[in-house]
Motif scaffolding. Structure first.
Motif, PDB file in Angstrom:
ATOM      1  N   ASP A  11      -4.450   5.173  -2.300  1.00 46.42           N
ATOM      2  CA  ASP A  11      -3.685   3.985  -1.886  1.00 46.42           C
ATOM      3  C   ASP A  11      -4.482   3.047  -0.983  1.00 46.42           C
ATOM      4  O   ASP A  11      -3.908   2.232  -0.259  1.00 46.42           O
ATOM      5  CB  ASP A  11      -2.378   4.376  -1.186  1.00 46.42           C
ATOM      6  CG  ASP A  11      -1.394   5.032  -2.123  1.00 46.42           C
ATOM      7  OD1 ASP A  11      -1.384   4.654  -3.316  1.00 46.42           O
ATOM      8  OD2 ASP A  11      -0.641   5.914  -1.671  1.00 46.42           O
ATOM      9  N   SER A  12      -5.824   3.142  -1.013  1.00 47.61           N
ATOM     10  CA  SER A  12      -6.651   2.334  -0.115  1.00 47.61           C
ATOM     11  C   SER A  12      -7.744   1.547  -0.817  1.00 47.61           C
ATOM     12  O   SER A  12      -8.151   0.488  -0.339  1.00 47.61           O
ATOM     13  CB  SER A  12      -7.321   3.232   0.932  1.00 47.61           C
ATOM     14  OG  SER A  12      -6.359   3.862   1.735  1.00 47.61           O
ATOM     15  N   TYR A  13      -8.254   2.077  -1.920  1.00 44.48           N
ATOM     16  CA  TYR A  13      -9.385   1.438  -2.609  1.00 44.48           C
ATOM     17  C   TYR A  13      -9.081   1.309  -4.098  1.00 44.48           C
ATOM     18  O   TYR A  13      -8.291   2.079  -4.644  1.00 44.48           O
ATOM     19  CB  TYR A  13     -10.676   2.246  -2.408  1.00 44.48           C
ATOM     20  CG  TYR A  13     -11.054   2.375  -0.959  1.00 44.48           C
ATOM     21  CD1 TYR A  13     -11.722   1.339  -0.314  1.00 44.48           C
ATOM     22  CD2 TYR A  13     -10.721   3.503  -0.232  1.00 44.48           C
ATOM     23  CE1 TYR A  13     -12.056   1.445   1.021  1.00 44.48           C
ATOM     24  CE2 TYR A  13     -11.051   3.617   1.118  1.00 44.48           C
ATOM     25  CZ  TYR A  13     -11.720   2.580   1.733  1.00 44.48           C
ATOM     26  OH  TYR A  13     -12.032   2.675   3.060  1.00 44.48           O
ATOM     27  N   LYS A  61     -10.377  -3.309  -1.831  1.00 44.03           N
ATOM     28  CA  LYS A  61      -9.673  -2.679  -0.719  1.00 44.03           C
ATOM     29  C   LYS A  61      -8.213  -3.069  -0.832  1.00 44.03           C
ATOM     30  O   LYS A  61      -7.884  -4.245  -1.042  1.00 44.03           O
ATOM     31  CB  LYS A  61     -10.268  -3.162   0.611  1.00 44.03           C
ATOM     32  CG  LYS A  61      -9.555  -2.668   1.829  1.00 44.03           C
ATOM     33  CD  LYS A  61      -9.841  -1.210   2.102  1.00 44.03           C
ATOM     34  CE  LYS A  61      -9.227  -0.826   3.447  1.00 44.03           C
ATOM     35  NZ  LYS A  61      -8.452   0.375   3.389  1.00 44.03           N
ATOM     36  N   ILE A  62      -7.309  -2.094  -0.704  1.00 45.50           N
ATOM     37  CA  ILE A  62      -5.873  -2.307  -0.820  1.00 45.50           C
ATOM     38  C   ILE A  62      -5.260  -2.423   0.584  1.00 45.50           C
ATOM     39  O   ILE A  62      -5.541  -1.596   1.454  1.00 45.50           O
ATOM     40  CB  ILE A  62      -5.182  -1.144  -1.567  1.00 45.50           C
ATOM     41  CG1 ILE A  62      -5.821  -0.910  -2.934  1.00 45.50           C
ATOM     42  CG2 ILE A  62      -3.682  -1.356  -1.668  1.00 45.50           C
ATOM     43  CD1 ILE A  62      -5.573  -1.983  -3.933  1.00 45.50           C
ATOM     44  N   TYR A  63      -4.437  -3.456   0.757  1.00 40.95           N
ATOM     45  CA  TYR A  63      -3.685  -3.629   1.997  1.00 40.95           C
ATOM     46  C   TYR A  63      -2.215  -3.796   1.644  1.00 40.95           C
ATOM     47  O   TYR A  63      -1.850  -4.707   0.900  1.00 40.95           O
ATOM     48  CB  TYR A  63      -4.148  -4.880   2.764  1.00 40.95           C
ATOM     49  CG  TYR A  63      -5.575  -4.792   3.239  1.00 40.95           C
ATOM     50  CD1 TYR A  63      -5.886  -4.139   4.428  1.00 40.95           C
ATOM     51  CD2 TYR A  63      -6.600  -5.366   2.503  1.00 40.95           C
ATOM     52  CE1 TYR A  63      -7.195  -4.063   4.873  1.00 40.95           C
ATOM     53  CE2 TYR A  63      -7.909  -5.301   2.931  1.00 40.95           C
ATOM     54  CZ  TYR A  63      -8.204  -4.644   4.114  1.00 40.95           C
ATOM     55  OH  TYR A  63      -9.497  -4.565   4.550  1.00 40.95           O
ATOM     56  N   ARG A  72       1.416  -5.988  -2.046  1.00 40.35           N
ATOM     57  CA  ARG A  72       0.131  -5.543  -1.520  1.00 40.35           C
ATOM     58  C   ARG A  72      -0.970  -6.508  -1.943  1.00 40.35           C
ATOM     59  O   ARG A  72      -0.846  -7.224  -2.927  1.00 40.35           O
ATOM     60  CB  ARG A  72      -0.185  -4.118  -1.975  1.00 40.35           C
ATOM     61  CG  ARG A  72      -0.295  -3.964  -3.474  1.00 40.35           C
ATOM     62  CD  ARG A  72      -0.429  -2.507  -3.870  1.00 40.35           C
ATOM     63  NE  ARG A  72      -0.576  -2.390  -5.315  1.00 40.35           N
ATOM     64  CZ  ARG A  72      -0.192  -1.364  -6.019  1.00 40.35           C
ATOM     65  NH1 ARG A  72       0.359  -0.322  -5.421  1.00 40.35           N
ATOM     66  NH2 ARG A  72      -0.363  -1.331  -7.321  1.00 40.35           N
ATOM     67  N   ALA A  73      -2.039  -6.504  -1.170  1.00 40.10           N
ATOM     68  CA  ALA A  73      -3.221  -7.301  -1.486  1.00 40.10           C
ATOM     69  C   ALA A  73      -4.289  -6.350  -2.000  1.00 40.10           C
ATOM     70  O   ALA A  73      -4.514  -5.278  -1.434  1.00 40.10           O
ATOM     71  CB  ALA A  73      -3.717  -8.042  -0.254  1.00 40.10           C
ATOM     72  N   ASN A  74      -4.932  -6.734  -3.096  1.00 38.34           N
ATOM     73  CA  ASN A  74      -6.040  -5.968  -3.672  1.00 38.34           C
ATOM     74  C   ASN A  74      -7.253  -6.901  -3.641  1.00 38.34           C
ATOM     75  O   ASN A  74      -7.409  -7.749  -4.510  1.00 38.34           O
ATOM     76  CB  ASN A  74      -5.707  -5.525  -5.092  1.00 38.34           C
ATOM     77  CG  ASN A  74      -6.793  -4.674  -5.716  1.00 38.34           C
ATOM     78  OD1 ASN A  74      -7.882  -4.522  -5.172  1.00 38.34           O
ATOM     79  ND2 ASN A  74      -6.491  -4.126  -6.883  1.00 38.34           N
ATOM     80  N   LEU A  75      -8.079  -6.772  -2.612  1.00 37.31           N
ATOM     81  CA  LEU A  75      -9.220  -7.659  -2.427  1.00 37.31           C
ATOM     82  C   LEU A  75     -10.420  -7.084  -3.172  1.00 37.31           C
ATOM     83  O   LEU A  75     -11.039  -6.126  -2.725  1.00 37.31           O
ATOM     84  CB  LEU A  75      -9.519  -7.832  -0.938  1.00 37.31           C
ATOM     85  CG  LEU A  75      -8.323  -8.289  -0.092  1.00 37.31           C
ATOM     86  CD1 LEU A  75      -8.718  -8.420   1.365  1.00 37.31           C
ATOM     87  CD2 LEU A  75      -7.751  -9.582  -0.625  1.00 37.31           C
TER      88      LEU A  75
END
Length: 157
Positions: A11-13, A61-63, A72-75
């Protein structure tokens, strides 16, 4: 068209493999270009286009933007192998009415691109969601800037 396969880790990358295909009116097209009658009946599909195809790999990177994880943001940023196809060598011809007033040849160039594709993701259910995402593809031959509205299908949350 943009088609991607994303894999989320802890759930982070995110890891991304994808394809983007775009077309646009050629930058090199003469001002007085006309497709003729055949172009009208073909609905423009036989007109010349600048085409950019990009095969890409990226990491992100997931925020989570809210506590429930429904926004959520997936940069994401990565590299791509890009094929740029452009019409060139425009030659005026005499058959302006039926087939158009120019002929041309295509030139293909291959290059490496930087791909920047942050997304705002809305996983509406465990299997379906929507995205809103700008897309930037930068290389030495051309640049692409766009924004997309997409769908997510799979195991989302």
């Amino acid at each position: 068209m943009d088609l991607n396969l994303n894999y989320i880790i802890d759930d982070s990358y995110s890891l991304k493999l994808g394809y983007t295909g775009t077309i646009r009116t050629p930058k090199s097209q003469p001002d007085n270009y006309s497709s003729g009658v055949t172009g009208v009946f073909a609905l423009g599909f036989d007109n010349p286009y600048d085409q950019i195809e990009n095969y890409q790999m990226g990491i992100g990177k997931i925020y989570n933007l809210n506590p429930s994880g429904t926004i959520r943001a997936n940069l994401s940023v990565g590299l791509g192998y890009t094929i740029v196809t452009t019409p060139q060598n425009w030659q005026e011809n005499n058959d302006r009415f039926f087939t158009g007033n120019y002929t041309w040849h295509y030139n293909k160039q291959n290059t490496v691109s930087l791909v920047i594709n942050p997304k705002i993701e809305f996983p509406l259910t465990s299997f379906y969601g929507l995205t809103l995402s700008p897309l930037v593809i930068l290389n030495k031959h051309s640049s692409y800037f766009g924004i997309g509205i997409g769908q997510m299908i799979g195991l989302l949350r």
